[in-house]
Design a protein around this motif. Sequence first.
Motif, mmCIF file in Angstrom:
data_model
loop_
_atom_site.group_PDB
_atom_site.id
_atom_site.type_symbol
_atom_site.label_atom_id
_atom_site.label_comp_id
_atom_site.label_asym_id
_atom_site.label_seq_id
_atom_site.Cartn_x
_atom_site.Cartn_y
_atom_site.Cartn_z
ATOM 1 N N PHE A 211 0.848 -1.197 0.000
ATOM 2 C CA PHE A 211 0.000 0.000 0.000
ATOM 3 C C PHE A 211 0.876 1.236 0.000
ATOM 4 O O PHE A 211 1.724 1.414 0.880
ATOM 5 N N MET A 212 0.679 2.077 -1.006
ATOM 6 C CA MET A 212 1.464 3.308 -1.112
ATOM 7 C C MET A 212 0.610 4.492 -0.682
ATOM 8 O O MET A 212 -0.551 4.604 -1.074
ATOM 9 N N ASP A 213 1.194 5.343 0.114
ATOM 10 C CA ASP A 213 0.506 6.551 0.565
ATOM 11 C C ASP A 213 1.537 7.664 0.670
ATOM 12 O O ASP A 213 2.562 7.498 1.338
ATOM 13 N N GLY A 214 1.279 8.775 -0.015
ATOM 14 C CA GLY A 214 2.181 9.929 0.076
ATOM 15 C C GLY A 214 3.605 9.623 -0.352
ATOM 16 O O GLY A 214 4.555 10.149 0.233
ATOM 17 N N GLY A 215 3.750 8.763 -1.365
ATOM 18 C CA GLY A 215 5.081 8.497 -1.912
ATOM 19 C C GLY A 215 5.909 7.485 -1.162
ATOM 20 O O GLY A 215 7.094 7.312 -1.426
ATOM 21 N N ARG A 216 5.263 6.798 -0.202
ATOM 22 C CA ARG A 216 5.983 5.762 0.569
ATOM 23 C C ARG A 216 5.140 4.496 0.626
ATOM 24 O O ARG A 216 3.905 4.565 0.602
ATOM 25 N N PHE A 217 5.804 3.344 0.765
ATOM 26 C CA PHE A 217 5.076 2.120 1.090
ATOM 27 C C PHE A 217 4.886 2.087 2.595
ATOM 28 O O PHE A 217 5.845 2.029 3.346
ATOM 29 N N VAL A 218 3.629 2.170 3.027
ATOM 30 C CA VAL A 218 3.390 2.257 4.464
ATOM 31 C C VAL A 218 2.962 0.907 5.056
ATOM 32 O O VAL A 218 2.978 0.738 6.268
ATOM 33 N N GLU A 219 2.572 -0.028 4.181
ATOM 34 C CA GLU A 219 2.269 -1.372 4.695
ATOM 35 C C GLU A 219 2.398 -2.383 3.562
ATOM 36 O O GLU A 219 2.028 -2.105 2.419
ATOM 37 N N GLU A 220 2.952 -3.548 3.889
ATOM 38 C CA GLU A 220 2.954 -4.644 2.916
ATOM 39 C C GLU A 220 2.766 -5.950 3.674
ATOM 40 O O GLU A 220 3.176 -6.078 4.819
ATOM 41 N N ASN A 221 2.100 -6.894 3.003
ATOM 42 C CA ASN A 221 1.852 -8.179 3.660
ATOM 43 C C ASN A 221 1.354 -9.188 2.636
ATOM 44 O O ASN A 221 1.051 -8.833 1.495
ATOM 45 N N ALA A 222 1.263 -10.431 3.061
ATOM 46 C CA ALA A 222 0.591 -11.434 2.234
ATOM 47 C C ALA A 222 -0.875 -11.024 2.133
ATOM 48 O O ALA A 222 -1.423 -10.405 3.056
ATOM 49 N N PRO A 223 -1.547 -11.352 1.008
ATOM 50 C CA PRO A 223 -2.892 -10.817 0.751
ATOM 51 C C PRO A 223 -3.899 -11.055 1.877
ATOM 52 O O PRO A 223 -4.615 -10.132 2.256
ATOM 53 N N GLU A 224 -3.932 -12.260 2.398
ATOM 54 C CA GLU A 224 -4.947 -12.584 3.414
ATOM 55 C C GLU A 224 -4.826 -11.657 4.615
ATOM 56 O O GLU A 224 -5.787 -11.019 5.047
ATOM 57 N N GLU A 225 -3.613 -11.549 5.131
ATOM 58 C CA GLU A 225 -3.337 -10.700 6.297
ATOM 59 C C GLU A 225 -3.562 -9.225 5.941
ATOM 60 O O GLU A 225 -4.133 -8.459 6.728
ATOM 61 N N PHE A 226 -3.123 -8.832 4.754
ATOM 62 C CA PHE A 226 -3.214 -7.437 4.307
ATOM 63 C C PHE A 226 -4.664 -6.962 4.301
ATOM 64 O O PHE A 226 -4.980 -5.879 4.775
ATOM 65 N N PHE A 227 -5.552 -7.803 3.748
ATOM 66 C CA PHE A 227 -6.947 -7.369 3.593
ATOM 67 C C PHE A 227 -7.793 -7.602 4.851
ATOM 68 O O PHE A 227 -8.732 -6.868 5.101
ATOM 69 N N THR A 228 -7.462 -8.639 5.626
ATOM 70 C CA THR A 228 -8.325 -8.927 6.780
ATOM 71 C C THR A 228 -7.822 -8.271 8.067
ATOM 72 O O THR A 228 -8.593 -8.069 8.990
ATOM 73 N N ASN A 229 -6.537 -7.931 8.097
ATOM 74 C CA ASN A 229 -6.000 -7.406 9.349
ATOM 75 C C ASN A 229 -5.037 -6.239 9.104
ATOM 76 O O ASN A 229 -3.876 -6.275 9.511
ATOM 77 N N PRO A 230 -5.502 -5.171 8.414
ATOM 78 C CA PRO A 230 -4.601 -4.043 8.141
ATOM 79 C C PRO A 230 -4.200 -3.332 9.428
ATOM 80 O O PRO A 230 -5.008 -3.209 10.343
ATOM 81 N N LYS A 231 -2.939 -2.886 9.480
ATOM 82 C CA LYS A 231 -2.433 -2.226 10.704
ATOM 83 C C LYS A 231 -2.476 -0.701 10.552
ATOM 84 O O LYS A 231 -2.772 0.011 11.499
#
Length: 249
Positions: free
Chosen positions: A217-237
């Motif tokens: 996930f990119m926000d404001g020119g930085r990658f602020v979160e990355e994860n395997a899809p399942e974790e990324f979509f069900t448990n975003p930090k």
Amino acid sequence: MSTNQTEQPLIQVKHLEKSFGSLKVLKDVTVDIYRGDVVCVIGASGSGKSTFLRCLNRLEEPTGGQIFFEGVDITDKKADINKHRQKMGMVFQQFNLFPHMTIMENLTLAPVKLQGKKKEEIEPEAMKLLERVGLADRANAYPSQLSGGQKQRIAIVRALCMKPDVMLFDEPTSALDPEMVGEVLGVMKDLADEKMTMVVVTHEMGFAREVATRVMFMDGGRFVEENAPEEFFTNPKNERLKTFLSKVL
């Protein structure tokens, strides 16, 4: 994370920066992409996703940092970027096919011109690829005779004709009518199943969830979160990611 991280990354991005005038679009981006990775990059419009992708093959010139492709620093002015670009297939939102050439002529042009191959050698390979995407019967058609979804599948085949080591996709379905999106994503899914390394800037969350090995996930020119899809979509930090997903899912 990728299963093959004992290897050297195929693409290593270190402290990448990109500015347009006083506007900083990419800020200190560092990321490794391994062979067989399918990395989906998502984020709001204007977050820097397409600029990041276009820096990977120097269609945009970075203003800082380094990009290593297959161990070579391609941001080095001495690097033969055209040679490296031949191994990086690129598919844009617009299909960029030559309107005055048949589909087969569009497909064979780059391998003949850039790799010095003979047309007779390329045509059977191109035909096989056309069969794979269900368009073998369109080899002698012109782009104007094809639908948007067909043109985009041809654009993917054109990139594959160069036998690239990585495919870069810049929102490949965003210019298509909804009913044509599936046919293009189907081709991309097949590539992922064959372990083609792919970096995909996309708004298609279902595709990212189903096909990606990693979502970033990119926000404001930085990658602020990355994860395997399942974790990324069900448990975003990240709070921005939570807000973003609440709007798009």
